[in-house]
Design a protein around this motif. Structure first.
Motif, PDB file in Angstrom:
ATOM      1  N   UNK A  52       8.310  -4.649 -10.400  1.00 22.97           N
ATOM      2  CA  UNK A  52       9.096  -4.448  -9.182  1.00 22.97           C
ATOM      3  C   UNK A  52       8.862  -5.674  -8.318  1.00 22.97           C
ATOM      4  N   UNK A  53       9.933  -6.399  -7.991  1.00 26.80           N
ATOM      5  CA  UNK A  53       9.824  -7.709  -7.366  1.00 26.80           C
ATOM      6  C   UNK A  53      10.555  -7.740  -6.028  1.00 26.80           C
ATOM      7  N   UNK A  54       9.844  -8.178  -4.982  1.00 27.34           N
ATOM      8  CA  UNK A  54      10.459  -8.423  -3.684  1.00 27.34           C
ATOM      9  C   UNK A  54      10.936  -9.877  -3.655  1.00 27.34           C
ATOM     10  N   UNK A  55      11.892 -10.184  -2.821  1.00 29.52           N
ATOM     11  CA  UNK A  55      12.387 -11.553  -2.689  1.00 29.52           C
ATOM     12  C   UNK A  55      11.482 -12.419  -1.824  1.00 29.52           C
ATOM     13  N   UNK A  56      10.906 -11.836  -0.767  1.00 27.43           N
ATOM     14  CA  UNK A  56      10.109 -12.605   0.187  1.00 27.43           C
ATOM     15  C   UNK A  56       8.634 -12.430  -0.117  1.00 27.43           C
ATOM     16  N   UNK A  57       7.998 -13.507  -0.553  1.00 29.33           N
ATOM     17  CA  UNK A  57       6.594 -13.477  -0.936  1.00 29.33           C
ATOM     18  C   UNK A  57       5.787 -14.406  -0.041  1.00 29.33           C
ATOM     19  N   UNK A  68       0.819  -1.208   0.000  1.00 30.95           N
ATOM     20  CA  UNK A  68       0.000   0.000   0.000  1.00 30.95           C
ATOM     21  C   UNK A  68       0.856   1.262   0.000  1.00 30.95           C
ATOM     22  N   UNK A  69       1.872   1.278   0.836  1.00 31.95           N
ATOM     23  CA  UNK A  69       2.773   2.434   0.914  1.00 31.95           C
ATOM     24  C   UNK A  69       3.538   2.615  -0.385  1.00 31.95           C
ATOM     25  N   UNK A  70       3.999   1.513  -0.950  1.00 27.98           N
ATOM     26  CA  UNK A  70       4.769   1.568  -2.191  1.00 27.98           C
ATOM     27  C   UNK A  70       3.914   2.103  -3.340  1.00 27.98           C
ATOM     28  N   UNK A  71       2.688   1.637  -3.452  1.00 24.78           N
ATOM     29  CA  UNK A  71       1.807   2.122  -4.521  1.00 24.78           C
ATOM     30  C   UNK A  71       1.615   3.628  -4.396  1.00 24.78           C
ATOM     31  N   UNK A  72       1.268   4.077  -3.202  1.00 22.86           N
ATOM     32  CA  UNK A  72       1.030   5.500  -2.987  1.00 22.86           C
ATOM     33  C   UNK A  72       2.273   6.333  -3.303  1.00 22.86           C
ATOM     34  N   UNK A  73       3.410   5.890  -2.818  1.00 25.61           N
ATOM     35  CA  UNK A  73       4.650   6.642  -3.015  1.00 25.61           C
ATOM     36  C   UNK A  73       5.082   6.645  -4.475  1.00 25.61           C
ATOM     37  N   UNK A 107      17.643  -3.067  -5.646  1.00 27.28           N
ATOM     38  CA  UNK A 107      17.654  -1.986  -4.665  1.00 27.28           C
ATOM     39  C   UNK A 107      17.262  -2.518  -3.296  1.00 27.28           C
ATOM     40  N   UNK A 108      17.882  -1.970  -2.276  1.00 27.46           N
ATOM     41  CA  UNK A 108      17.564  -2.311  -0.893  1.00 27.46           C
ATOM     42  C   UNK A 108      16.487  -1.345  -0.397  1.00 27.46           C
ATOM     43  N   UNK A 109      15.381  -1.887   0.120  1.00 22.64           N
ATOM     44  CA  UNK A 109      14.263  -1.056   0.587  1.00 22.64           C
ATOM     45  C   UNK A 109      14.664  -0.105   1.704  1.00 22.64           C
TER      46      UNK A 109
END
Length: 131
Positions: free
Chosen positions: A55-60, A16-21, A105-107
Motif C-alpha cells: 500500500x503506497x502513499x504518494x507523499x513520502x 499508526x492508524x492505518x496499521x490498526x484499522x 484509492x483516495x484516503x
C-alpha cells in the motif's frame, strides 16, 4: 488467512492508524513499513515473493510513491500494489496505473472501497509467500 502487507506512508500518525484499522477491519497482517521511496523500494526488492499487498502513499518523507511503483513493477502476479493517497487526482490515478498499480484509492473519500479491495484479495485465496 491474513493478507501479508507492506505499507509505504510518510506520516507516522496516519501509518499508526492505518496499521490498526487494516489489521482489525480488513484481515491484514502488516509485516513492515517505510517512510521513504528508497527504503520502500529496497525492502520490496529484497523481500520479493514474501508479500501479497503493498500500500503506497504518494507523499513520502523522501522521494515519492511513483518511484516506489516504478521500483516494484517486476513482481509476482499474486502481488498487488495499491495507491492510497490524499492526492488521487485524475493525473495521479493515470500515472499510477501506468506504472503498474493495481488500484488507486483516495484516503479521504474511498477508504471503504480500499478495505473492500483488501477483503476481496483475501477471498481470492492468494498463495502464501515462500518462506
Amino acid at each position: 488467512m491474513a493478507l501479508i502487507t507492506y505499507l509505504v506512508e510518510g506520516n507516522q500518525k496516519i501509518l499508526d492508524t492505518l496499521i490498526e484499522t487494516l489489521e482489525e477491519i480488513a484481515l491484514v497482517k502488516v509485516i513492515g513499513h517505510a517512510a521513504t521511496e528508497a527504503e520502500a523500494t529496497r525492502w520490496l526488492t529484497l523481500h520479493d515473493g514474501h508479500w501479497q499487498l503493498a500500500v503506497v502513499d504518494m507523499f513520502l518523507e523522501e522521494g515519492s510513491g511513483l518511484g516506489v511503483l516504478a521500483g516494484c513493477r517486476q513482481r509476482e502476479p499474486y502481488q498487488k500494489v495499491v495507491v492510497l493517497t490524499n492526492d488521487a487526482t485524475p493525473d495521479i490515478r493515470r500515472r499510477s496505473l501506468a506504472l503498474g498499480a493495481d488500484a488507486v484509492f483516495d484516503k479521504s473519500r474511498e477508504l471503504d472501497e480500499f478495505f473492500a479491495y483488501c477483503l476481496t484479495e483475501i477471498a481470492r485465496d492468494l498463495p502464501l509467500p515462500e518462506a
